[in-house]
Write an enzyme that holds these catalytic residues in place. Structure first.
Site, PDB file in Angstrom:
ATOM      1  NE  ARG A 286      33.525  38.790  48.964  1.00 56.09           N
ATOM      2  CZ  ARG A 286      32.418  39.524  48.837  1.00 56.09           C
ATOM      3  NH1 ARG A 286      31.958  39.835  47.644  1.00 56.09           N
ATOM      4  NH2 ARG A 286      31.772  39.959  49.886  1.00 56.09           N
TER       5      ARG A 286
ATOM      6  CG  ASP B 263      21.909  37.057  38.705  1.00 51.60           C
ATOM      7  OD1 ASP B 263      22.040  36.548  39.837  1.00 51.60           O
ATOM      8  OD2 ASP B 263      22.640  37.967  38.278  1.00 51.60           O
TER       9      ASP B 263
ATOM     10  CD  GLU C 101      43.122  25.702  33.521  1.00 57.08           C
ATOM     11  OE1 GLU C 101      43.113  25.223  32.377  1.00 57.08           O
ATOM     12  OE2 GLU C 101      43.853  26.633  33.877  1.00 57.08           O
TER      13      GLU C 101
ATOM     14  CE1 TYR D 117      45.423  27.433  37.301  1.00 63.91           C
ATOM     15  CE2 TYR D 117      47.774  27.437  37.774  1.00 63.91           C
ATOM     16  CZ  TYR D 117      46.638  28.086  37.326  1.00 63.91           C
ATOM     17  OH  TYR D 117      46.721  29.368  36.898  1.00 63.91           O
TER      18      TYR D 117
ATOM     19  CB  THR E 100      26.833  35.507  44.652  1.00 67.04           C
ATOM     20  OG1 THR E 100      25.658  36.036  45.248  1.00 67.04           O
ATOM     21  CG2 THR E 100      27.247  36.382  43.495  1.00 67.04           C
TER      22      THR E 100
ATOM     23  CE  LYS F 118      25.176  39.843  45.776  1.00 74.28           C
ATOM     24  NZ  LYS F 118      25.784  39.133  44.655  1.00 74.28           N
TER      25      LYS F 118
HETATM   26  N1  DSN Z   1      27.454  43.963  44.014  1.00 75.74           N
HETATM   27  C1  DSN Z   1      26.278  43.157  44.233  1.00 75.74           C
HETATM   28  C2  DSN Z   1      25.231  43.892  44.966  1.00 75.74           C
HETATM   29  O1  DSN Z   1      25.591  44.648  45.852  1.00 75.74           O
HETATM   30  O2  DSN Z   1      24.059  43.725  44.700  1.00 75.74           O
HETATM   31  C3  DSN Z   1      25.767  42.598  42.975  1.00 75.74           C
HETATM   32  O3  DSN Z   1      26.793  42.317  42.119  1.00 75.74           O
END
Ligand code: DSN
Length: 479
Positions: free
Chosen positions: A280, A242, A67, A65, A271, A274
Site C-alpha cells: 500500500r 494518475d 526526510e 526517520y 499507487t 492496485k
Molecule cells: N480508493 C481507490 C479506489 O477504490 O479506486 C482510489 O482511491
C-alpha cells in the site's frame, strides 16, 4: 524463489511473536488471511501482494526517520534507507521507462498532492521568485509573499469528473484538490460513455487550465494520452496522469504507445497496491524538469517517508520487471473482458458496453436497484464489490447507480476466463433476484432491499466452491 516452507515458517513465527504481546492483534491478522481466502474479491483497486513484499514491510526500517532524498537527508544514519529507496526508484524508472521516480508518497492522494505542488512550484512559485530576484520564499517581502500565496491559490485544473470515472483528487469539490484549484471537469459522451477528446479540447481552450489531469478510477476503457498531451500543449497546460488503477497494465505492456501515459505526460502518479500488486503506497514519475520539485515532496507535503514500505516497493517493482508479470497483466484484461461479456450475455447493462482494462461498471438501474442495494445484496452472497457512480448518476455519489468490478485480485489467485463466466452467472443471479425495499412509510428506499436468504446462501456456497480450486497464498500454512 524461496521454499514454501520458508514462507509458512516466516508468517507463523511472526504471529507467534505478536501473539505473545497482544494475542488479539495476532488473531485479527490470521482472521484477515482467512477472510481474504474465503471472499470472492472483485474490488477493482485491491490485489494480493506477494509474501516477499509483505515480509519486506515488517522490520526495523519502520523505526527510521529519513526526510529528504537519497544521499541528502535531514537525519543521520540513513545509509540503508538510501539503499532501498534508490533500488525502488531504479526499478520504477526501468519498469516504466521514466526519467525520474519518487517513491516516498504514502498513498495515491499523497502522490497527487506531491505532483500538484511540484507543478505549482515549477510554474508559479519559481517565476515569482525570479521576478523578485529571491532565492527562496523566505527571502520574499511580505507583499511579494502575500501576492504569491494568492497566485498559488488561484490556479486552474481540468480533470475527469467523478461520475464519469475520475478520482476525487482530480478536482472533486469536497476533496482538497477541488478546494485548492479553480476547477472544471470533462465528462464522457452521454451516448457512448467514452471520453470525447474534442469536447475536452473545447473545455481546455475556453478554461485554459494550468494542469490537465488524465487518468481515472472507474472508467472501463483505454485513454489516448497522446491526444490529451496535444490538448495540454495547445493551451500551455502541464499534463499529469494518475495511473493508479492501471499501473499494472502499463508495467505489463498491455497499454503501450498512445495508451502508455509515461512518454506523454509531464508527470505521472500512481499507487503501488492496485493492479501493480505491491505494498500500500504511492509513487510519482516525471520528466527531468520537474524532478527537483517532486523530490521536495517530503517534508513539503508528506510526513517522513516509510522506509519499510519503500523496501517493499523495491521488492514488488522487481517482481513486476519479471516476464511473468506481463502475462499476469494480459490475463487481468482477458478476465475483465470475459466477465463483462458474461454479464452482457445475461442482459446486464455496462457503462460503455464493455471494458478494455481491468474493470467494468454495471449500471444496476437495469435491475431496478441502486448501487448501495446491489453492493449489499452481493456481499450477502459472498461477492465483494463496491458501489460506484455512473455518468450523470441520478442517485448521487452515496447511493449511486453502479457496481464497479475488477479482476486484478482474482487473476492473482489464478482464476481464468471460464471462472469469470461462472462469476457473471452468480452476479446476475443475485442482482436479478434482488428487489428494492421500502421505507417504514411505504416510500421507496435507496438502501433497503429484499433478497431471499436461500438465494444468497446458495450463491455464497457456489462462490466458495469456485475459490477452493484457487487457493490464496498456497505457500502459506498458518496451522
Ligand atoms: N480508493 C481507490 C479506489 O477504490 O479506486 C482510489 O482511491
Amino acid at each position: 524463489m524461496s521454499s514454501p516452507n520458508a514462507e509458512s515458517t516466516a508468517f507463523r513465527s511472526a504471529l507467534e511473536v505478536i501473539r505473545a504481546v497482544e494475542p488479539r492483534v495476532a488473531g485479527a491478522i490470521a482472521a484477515e488471511l482467512a477472510d481474504q481466502r474465503e471472499s470472492l474479491k472483485l474490488i477493482a483497486s485491491e490485489n494480493y501482494a506477494s509474501p516477499a513484499t509483505l515480509l519486506a514491510m515488517g522490520n526495523w526500517f519502520s523505526d527510521k526517520y529519513a526526510e529528504g532524498t537519497v544521499g541528502r537527508r535531514f537525519y543521520a544514519g540513513c545509509q540503508n534507507v538510501d539503499t532501498v529507496e534508490a533500488l525502488a526508484a531504479e526499478h520504477a524508472r526501468e519498469l516504466f521507462g521514466a526519467a525520474h521516480a519518487y517513491v516516498q508518497p504514502h498513498s495515491g492522494i499523497d502522490a497527487n498532492l506531491v505532483a500538484f505542488w511540484a507543478v505549482l512550484a515549477d510554474r508559479v512559485e519559481a517565476p515569482a521568485l525570479k521576478r523578485a530576484q529571491a532565492r527562496q520564499v523566505n527571502d520574499l517581502t511580505e507583499a511579494d509573499w502575500f501576492a504569491l500565496r494568492r497566485e498559488l491559490g488561484n490556479q486552474r485544473m481540468l480533470g475527469m469528473s467523478l461520475d464519469a470515472g475520475g478520482h476525487l483528487t482530480h478536482g472533486f469539490r469536497p476533496n482538497i484538490s477541488g478546494k485548492m484549484f479553480d476547477q472544471r471537469s470533462y465528462g464522457t459522451d452521454p451516448a457512448t460513455g467514452l471520453i470525447d477528446y474534442d469536447k475536452v479540447a473545447e473545455i481546455a481552450r475556453e478554461f485554459k487550465p494550468l494542469i490537465l489531469v488524465g487518468g481515472y478510477s472507474a472508467y472501463p476503457r483505454k485513454v489516448n494520452f497522446r491526444i490529451l498531451r496535444e490538448i495540454a500543449d495547445s493551451v500551455g497546460a502541464t499534463f499529469m496522469v494518475d495511473m493508479a488503477h492501471f499501473a499494472g497494465l502499463v508495467a505489463g505492456k498491455v497499454f503501450t504507445g498512445d495508451f502508455d501515459p509515461v512518454p506523454h505526460a509531464h508527470i505521472v502518479t500512481t499507487t503501488t497496491h492496485k493492479s501493480l500488486r505491491g505494498p500500500r503506497g504511492g509513487m510519482v514519475l516525471c520528466q527531468p524538469e520537474l524532478a527537483e520539485q517532486v523530490d521536495r515532496g517530503c517534508p513539503m507535503v508528506l510526513g517522513g517517508p516509510l522506509p519499510h514500505v519503500m523496501a517493499a516497493k523495491a521488492v514488488a517493482l522487481a517482481e513486476a520487471r519479471r516476464p511473468d508479470f506481463a502475462d499476469y497483466a494480459q490475463r487481468i484484461v482477458a478476465n475483465a473482458q470475459a466477465l463483462a461479456e458474461g454479464l452482457l450475455q445475461r442482459g446486464a447493462r455496462l457503462v460503455t458496453g464493455g471494458t478494455d482494462n481491468h474493470l467494468a461498471i454495471i449500471d444496476v438501474t437495469s435491475y431496478g436497484l441502486t448501487g448501495r442495494q446491489a453492493e449489499q445484496a452481493l456481499l450477502d452472497s459472498g461477492i465483494v464489490t463496491n458501489r460506484n457512480s455512473v455518468p450523470q448518476d441520478p442517485n448521487g455519489a452515496w447511493y449511486t447507480s453502479g457496481i464497479r468490478i475488477g479482476t486484478p485480485a482474482l487473476t492473482t489467485r489464478g482464476l481464468g476466463t471460464a471462472e469469470m463466466d461462472t462469476i457473471a452467472e452468480l452476479i446476475h443471479t443475485v442482482l436479478s433476484q434482488t428487489t428494492a425495499g421500502a421505507n417504514a412509510d411505504g416510500t421507496g428506499s435507496k438502501a433497503k432491499y429484499v433478497l431471499d436468504p436461500a438465494v444468497a446462501d446458495k450463491v455464497s456456497r457456489q462462490a466458495s466452491e469456485l475459490l477452493t480450486g484457487f487457493p490464496l497464498y498456497p505457500t502459506v500454512d498458518l496451522t
